[in-house]
Design an enzyme around this catalytic site. Structure first.
Site, PDB file in Angstrom:
ATOM      1  CE1 TYR A 150      -4.033   1.590  -0.381  1.00  0.00           C
ATOM      2  CE2 TYR A 150      -3.564   2.667   1.699  1.00  0.00           C
ATOM      3  CZ  TYR A 150      -4.331   2.559   0.562  1.00  0.00           C
ATOM      4  OH  TYR A 150      -5.386   3.402   0.353  1.00  0.00           O
ATOM      5  CE  LYS A 195     -20.994 -19.879 -15.633  1.00  0.00           C
ATOM      6  NZ  LYS A 195     -21.868 -19.047 -16.471  1.00  0.00           N
TER       7      LYS A 195
END
Length: 772
Positions: free
Chosen positions: A52, A107
């Site tokens: 970060y 899915k």
């Protein structure tokens, strides 16, 4: 869908317990079916600084210069958006985006399981097609591809067309193309079974929605003539005289006098139903051509049930969308692997060439022998082989990945839509990790055997005694079909062939060499040699002849006499009786200790455990030799630095018991013989495998990283440990590999699976070809 509607559709209600189980499965903590994980280290301040602020600014600025670099510095290249507005969910209809989310999560789970593709499922509250298009288009910087799902027709056609035009990543409506690709693969194989030519067949479609239109288009691309394809919707045949057709149906309109589905089916070769339950009656199929192909794909209740169709037409070749009948047309055979290939070459689209490549790859795989592991995932004892009841592979077949993804990637490159060309020959190696470390290791071994086979124009011959068991027969058939190893089976030929037929193995007698010892022209020669070798060890000539009636002795003599390159035994007999003939006939290398070694594979880690099968309570000298034997195996099968831990119940002198001191003495012996090796002990297993613990409690330890060669002090601890790793640690095993035999010979445990037999055949063949 309501219970009443479900009952009407399927003649029987879903048991209440299944509904309860489904709800409990989905709400079980943590809720849902997918989650996000962390791919990079995040344990230290430096890790967080790089991940970060301020480190993350560096890749941000690189991507600002070149947006394509987002594929390099982020996970975008392996991220697919599964996106729906919930207007046509699974046959449940327009249930909305909130109710569609469990399906989209499902899915996503399939993408990850079968192709290691990351997914964000996104449910969009937008029924207006243009609003939906604008939303998806705006997400392009996030994804490497878009899987549209459960969007009603005809809007789905318009949405996909516009997004394909506007986006520079693949957009794939799976309800259309996924169904079409799997149905087309099954259709090609059905034509072969029916002995019909695609350019001559008459095909009738029932249904004109997204899946039906996509199927029809793909059938035309495969070679069905437009004049031979009839499309029917709820109002009957789509013909030129109708004024109610949308642009997608108009493409299939003919000048014809046919008006009803029944009329269209008169003389038809194939029926493809993507419509509603019971749309096809027994009377309708009565007039179809010989060997009619009937694909009744409506879910949950097909246009006609297979048993009803075959009662009327015993010659019918039938497929459905249901898992409880043969030939299930299941989209999971397609979309994970199609996207895998498309993402890995950074394709701009999934075009017709890529879809056709997937069709042909899936169809070709169905013609190959089916691994036993696939059969075990379904009904116990059921045999699958190419034919009327096996037109397409099963979704759990791990080979689908290696057939479909490379075919799609190659088609993308050949058709000019790939932005990142790859070496297809190496590509298979790069995606092996998806199937796990054992499969990756075995494919590496197989490749090396293949190279030697081609270089020397000679195959390794492996002999297997007691060859009546299903596991042995199926393993032998699979290995021979793969082409780089020959197999000789020892046993009664008639019994072997009867069992092979029982297990669905076609042309088995043409694949393997079956030897009955008493009828072998080598019997007398083997008996004479065995007598010569063992005459001063209590074996007479008649005794030698009697021993050769034992299949294990005969197999060992084949190897000793040079008529085979390796032996794989065990499986149906205990370890002791199986290894004894090998020790007596082949023997152990001088000044070596025989050791049984397992490769233990756990996710991205690889270990070598010894001695797991041979030496019950070795002394220090034998432990040192076992360690050196295991190093020899490890050097052959890993590229990682080898770090050896000599294990005990104590660490570095905390106990002065004989059991602990012999391990410490073994370390000293190994260091004297091989000062180049990184080895330490005696130590407990947590010390061997936990760097933090070692650094804190035993900073003097000589291991520079976690151990990967683990030498146990006795057979009991080694045997218990590797079996616990398999059952509790979810590790996969390759072995036991015998090291120290004069010639390649290995003995499997009586609990071995078919896959383990296959693996051991290849390991033994690999040992054999290394000396060629």
């Amino acid at each position: 869908m309501s219970q009443q509607n479900n009952k009407d559709a399927g003649d029987k209600e879903i048991p209440k317990t299944m509904e309860e189980d489904a709800l409990e499965y989905h709400r079980r903590s943590p809720a849902g079916k997918i989650f996000t994980g962390i791919k990079k280290p995040a344990s230290t301040q430096r890790d967080l600084t790089l991940a970060y602020s301020p480190g993350v600014a560096v890749p941000c600025l690189e991507i600002e210069k070149n947006e394509e670099d987002s594929f390099i510095y982020t996970g975008r290249g392996n991220l697919v958006g599964v996106i729906s507005n919930g207007t046509a969910v699974l046959g449940l209809g327009d249930i909305g985006p909130y109710a569609a989310k469990p399906v989209m999560e499902g899915k996503a789970m399939l993408f990850k399981k079968f192709a290691d593709i990351d997914v964000f499922d996104i449910e969009v509250n937008a029924k207006d097609p243009d609003q939906f298009i604008a939303c998806v288009k705006a997400l392009e910087p996030t994804f490497g591809g878009i899987n549209l799902e459960d969007i009603k027709a005809p809007e789905c056609f318009y949405i996909e067309e516009k997004l394909r035009e506007q986006m520079n990543i693949p957009v794939f409506h799976d309800d259309q193309h996924g169904t079409a690709i799997i149905a087309a693969a099954a259709f090609l194989n059905a034509l072969e079974v029916a002995e019909k030519k695609i350019e001559n067949v008459k095909v009738v479609f029932s249904g004109a929605g997204a899946a039906a239109i996509a199927c029809a288009n793909l059938f035309l691309s495969l070679g069905v003539k437009a004049k031979n394809l009839v499309l029917c919707d709820s109002k009957g045949v789509v013909h030129r005289g109708r004024k109610d057709l949308n642009e997608y149906k108009e493409r299939f309109a003919h000048d014809t006098s046919l008006r009803t589905l029944a009329e269209a089916l008169d003389g038809a070769d194939a029926f493809v139903g993507v419509s509603v339950a019971r749309a096809l009656s027994p009377e309708m199929i009565r007039k179809m051509a010989v060997n009619p192909i009937i694909f009744a794909l409506a879910n949950p209740e097909p246009e006609i049930r297979p048993d009803v169709a075959r009662a009327e037409r015993p010659d019918a070749i039938v497929a459905t969308g249901r898992s409880d009948y043969p030939n299930q047309v299941n989209n999971v055979l397609g979309f994970p692997f199609i996207f895998r290939g498309a993402l890995d070459v950074r394709a701009r689209v999934i075009n017709e060439e890529m879809k056709l490549a997937a069709v042909r790859a899936i169809a070709a795989l169905a013609r190959e022998s089916v691994p036993d592991a696939v059969m075990k995932a379904y009904k116990d004892g059921e045999v699958y082989q190419f034919g009327r009841d096996y037109l397409i592979p099963k979704p759990v077949d791990p080979r689908v990945l290696f057939h479909v993804a490379p075919a799609v990637a190659k088609a993308a490159m050949d058709s000019g839509v790939a932005r990142r060309p790859i070496d297809i020959a190496r590509y298979t190696e790069q995606i092996e990790h998806i199937l796990g470390p054992t499969q990756s290791m075995m494919r590496l071994i197989q490749r090396e055997i293949h190279v030697v086979h081609k270089k020397n124009q000679r195959k390794a011959r492996i002999v297997i005694p007691n060859s009546y068991d299903r596991r042995i027969l199926r393993a032998a058939a699979q290995v021979v079909d793969e082409g780089d190893v020959d197999i000789s089976l020892i046993g009664n030929p008639e019994r072997i062939l009867i069992n092979a037929e029982k297990f669905g193995l076609l042309n088995f007698k043409d694949k393997v060499d079956i030897i009955a010892p008493v009828h072998s022209n080598k019997f007398d020669e083997y008996a004479a040699r065995l007598f010569k070798d063992r005459q001063r060890k209590g074996v007479s000539l008649s005794g030698a002849r009697q021993l050769l009636h034992n299949y294990n002795y005969f197999a060992a003599m084949m190897l000793q006499n040079g008529d085979a390159d390796g032996v794989v035994s065990g499986v149906v007999e205990p370890y002791g009786p199986s290894i004894r003939p090998l020790l007596e006939v082949i023997g152990v290398h001088d000044e070596q200790t025989l050791a049984g070694i397992y490769m233990v594979m756990q996710r991205d880690r690889q270990f070598f455990f010894a001695d797991c099968t041979v030496n019950e309570n070795p002394n220090a000298e034998k432990l040192a030799e076992i360690a050196l034997s295991t190093v020899a195996v490890a050097e052959r099968y890993t590229k990682d630095p080898i770090r050896i831990a000599m294990l005990s119940f104590s660490s570095f002198g905390t106990s002065r018991s004989p059991e602990a001191t012999k391990v410490a003495e073994a370390v000293r012996i190994v260091r004297k013989l091989r000062p180049d090796l990184e080895i330490d002990g005696e130590m407990q297993s947590d010390v061997a495998l936990n760097a933090g613990l070692r650094e804190r409690e035993f900073p003097f330890c000589g291991l520079t990283g976690d151990a990967n060669v683990l030498i146990f002090p006795d057979l009991a601890s080694a045997n218990i440990s590797y079996k616990m790793m398999a059952q509790i640690g979810q590790a996969s095993l390759i072995g036991p590999i015998l090291h120290g035999m004069r010639k390649p010979a290995n003995v499997l445990q009586i609990s071995a699976t078919t896959d383990e037999v296959v693996n051991m055949i290849y390991v033994t063949a690999h040992q054999a070809v290394e000396s060629w």
